[in-house]
Design an enzyme around this catalytic site. Structure first.
Site: not given
Length: 621
Positions: A198, A306, A337
């Site tokens: 991320s 995601d 995610h």
């Protein structure tokens, strides 16, 4: 492949053999990296590893206090590095170590005994790689944890935080310990890798696009590559207003949030939420445009489902990596995610180990000779492909027709109309596709007679008119057919966290290498939203300059859907849904409630079909 030892670095296997019988005995007197079966072996201690916290002056002043920001980072390395062993670095630069923390187990950095050194190291990298002859650096991004300054949400100050640590490793910057003493990295072998999920993944890419010397490989997991695309999509604002300011506040230590408010206010004043257009604010936050500067190899990992960091982040970056012939590898998962440690754990640890061994220790293990791409087709069912999009993929025009989808356009100039609804739900859009509804148009194929594989980025090309000067346009690609699927829209984004643990590395008295196991969350469903896209009609010619519509005049609207790799099964039907606003994709639905008229003879979706038109005909389109 047998075992061999390398003292102050790594020697090729052939050279080790050529040294003769006497050389290994001499080499074993000094600290050595041990390679067996193509990977480094855990011959160094973890509990007795050297731990340091260091501070380095940055080149910027994010909080405008007249002082350059100081970037803090924690180092753990084998004790043998004090005796001459040279090792590479794996670095995870992050803004999260004291706020949201890291991993599925939510691990924060922790100095339990207050001596200024870490006792708890988030994630498994330290436990696993230090015994195998690596140093690990966990770096606090500017304005977070022990670093000074204020976060700027992927602006240059964030982006350059880790570069200085790489420069220090290469002898091009000065770092100090808490006592102010200069510390050098004489133990470093000259090679550094970065890894992270991320925001951490975006910082790895941000460092790579600077072209900094010594950064040899990066492994970004679900990281934003084009921050405009994280908060926008083709002129439409897709996240809450002032999102960069919001995120900067999230990652700032609570006691510093008031102090950093002026920096966040500046972010909010310049993000352009009022229009959604592309500005210099976003150009600063683009790694795609700077991909030509990369000299490191890249191992990308991303979730095809995601909805946080959407898949166009990996695809746009991947296309640029291919353009510049960057050494690269890609994993695509059916989850959302999620870290690969939590969706394919054993294979992930083994592959990451071999990848780092190859690039940082020069171990000839063949990892670059394997297929470049792994794609999860169904829960825990993986396929290997030579590249992505899958070779032999061809953009194939599938036309919107009064009788559904087909490979030739409508014979007559037919138009169909609907009214934009800023409150229409996604379920209303995609369910009951055979029923005429006032706020969407739905086009279905006949049931497929063979499987149809889509690999790449679909593009919608619609010719339409609206009765207002502005409107949104959205499109959804849908699979209608019953199948067991990864339930990525439920809690966990496709995984279930179990109560059992397994262990990956060695322990100390304060840090263990055990993590909760996971399994895929699956369900049987009749409908699967495959991919989607949206655009602001005023941005049809440029993301930088909006051009109002002339009511009633027809225009060509071309916009991409999110990239996919998906197989429609025999008996299933392909659906294309055309809408105006898309509230579950956009935080700012258009309020004009325009009536939109679509000219079918010129409207189609270009699907990246493996096998092209031949495969489409074979599947019954």
């Amino acid at each position: 492949m047998g075992r061999f030892w390398v003292g102050l670095g790594v020697l090729p296997v052939a050279m080790v053999a050529a040294l003769g019988a006497a050389a290994p005995a001499q080499a074993r007197e000094a600290p050595t990296i041990v390679i067996e079966d193509g990977v480094t072996q855990p011959v160094f201690g973890y509990a007795d590893a050297i731990r340091e916290r260091l501070f380095i002056d940055s080149t910027f002043d994010s909080d405008a206090d007249g002082l350059r920001d100081i970037i803090a980072f924690d180092v753990i390395r084998p004790r043998a590095t004090a005796d001459g062993l040279k090792v590479p670095v794996i670095m995870d630069a992050s803004p999260y170590y004291s706020t949201l923390c890291r991993g599925n187990d939510g691990e924060c950095k922790a100095d339990i005994d207050g001596d200024g050194l870490l006792d708890k190291w988030p994630l498994f990298y330290d436990n696993y790689f230090v015994p195998r002859g690596y140093a690990i650096i966990l770096l606090d991004m500017v304005g977070t944890n022990n670093s000074t300054g204020c976060p700027t949400t992927n602006a240059n100050q964030d982006n350059l935080s880790a570069k200085q640590a790489v420069n220090w490793l290469g002898g091009r910057a000065v770092a100090r310990n808490a006592a102010g003493q200069q510390v050098t990295a004489e133990w470093h072998n000259g090679k550094t890798g970065m890894v992270g999920k991320s925001y951490d993944g975006s910082l790895a890419m941000a460092t790579a696009v600077t072209g900094v010397r010594g950064l040899t490989t990066i492994v970004p997991i679900s990281g934003p590559t084009e921050y405009y695309d994280y908060t926008r999509s083709n002129g439409v604002v897709t996240r809450a207003n002032n999102y960069p300011s919001f995120l900067a506040n999230v990652v700032t230590n609570p006691e510093r949030r008031d102090y950093c408010k002026p920096v966040r206010d500046a972010l909010a004043a310049n993000d352009g939420d009022e229009h959604g257009d592309y500005t210099a604010f976003w150009n600063e936050r683009s790694y795609v445009k700077k991909a030509g500067n990369i000299s490191a190899s890249v191992f990308l990992v991303h979730g095809l489902n995601d909805d946080n960091v959407r898949p166009d982040h990996f695809s746009k970056f991947w296309y640029e990596l291919a353009r510049y012939d960057v050494p690269r590898k890609l994993w695509l998962t059916q989850t959302g995610h999620v870290d690969p440690f939590d969706f394919r754990r054993a294979e992930w640890v083994a592959t990451l180990h071999r990848w780092m061994d190859y690039w940082l220790h020069a171990v000839p293990n063949g990892v670059m000779d394997e297929p470049r791409v792994d794609i999860e087709r169904a829960a825990d069912v993986w396929e290997a492909h030579a590249d992505w999009p899958v070779p032999s993929t061809v953009g194939t025009e599938v036309w919107l027709r009064p009788d559904g989808l087909g490979l030739v356009p409508a014979a007559d100039p037919v138009t169909q109309s609907f009214q934009d609804s800023p409150t229409q739900t996604q379920n209303t859009m995609i369910l009951n596709p055979d029923t005429v509804q006032p706020n969407r148009l739905a086009y279905l194929s006949a049931p497929l007679t063979a499987a149809l594989h889509v690999s790449g980025t679909p593009v919608v090309k619609v010719r339409a008119a609206a009765d207002q000067v502005d409107t949104n346009l959205g499109a959804i690609l849908v699979d209608y057919g019953t199948a067991e699927r990864v339930n990525h829209r439920a809690s966990g984004e496709g995984i279930v966290t179990l109560t059992t643990e397994d262990c990956w590395g060695e322990d100390s008295a304060t840090d263990n290498a055990c993590y909760r196991q996971t399994q895929k969350r699956v369900h049987t469903a009749d409908v699967e939203l495959v991919t989607k896209g949206i655009m602001d009609a005023q941005n049809r010619q440029s993301l930088r300059t909006p051009t109002p519509l002339v009511p009633g005049e027809r225009y060509n609207f071309d916009f991409p859907l999110l990239p996919e790799d998906y197989v429609f099964q025999p008996g299933h039907r392909i659906g294309v849904i055309i809408v105006g606003s898309y509230p579950q994709y956009s935080s700012q639905p258009d309020q004009t409630r325009a009536v939109i008229e679509v000219a079918l003879k010129s409207s189609r979706i270009v699907l990246p079909i493996v096998g092209g038109t031949t495969a489409a005909h074979a599947a019954g389109l």
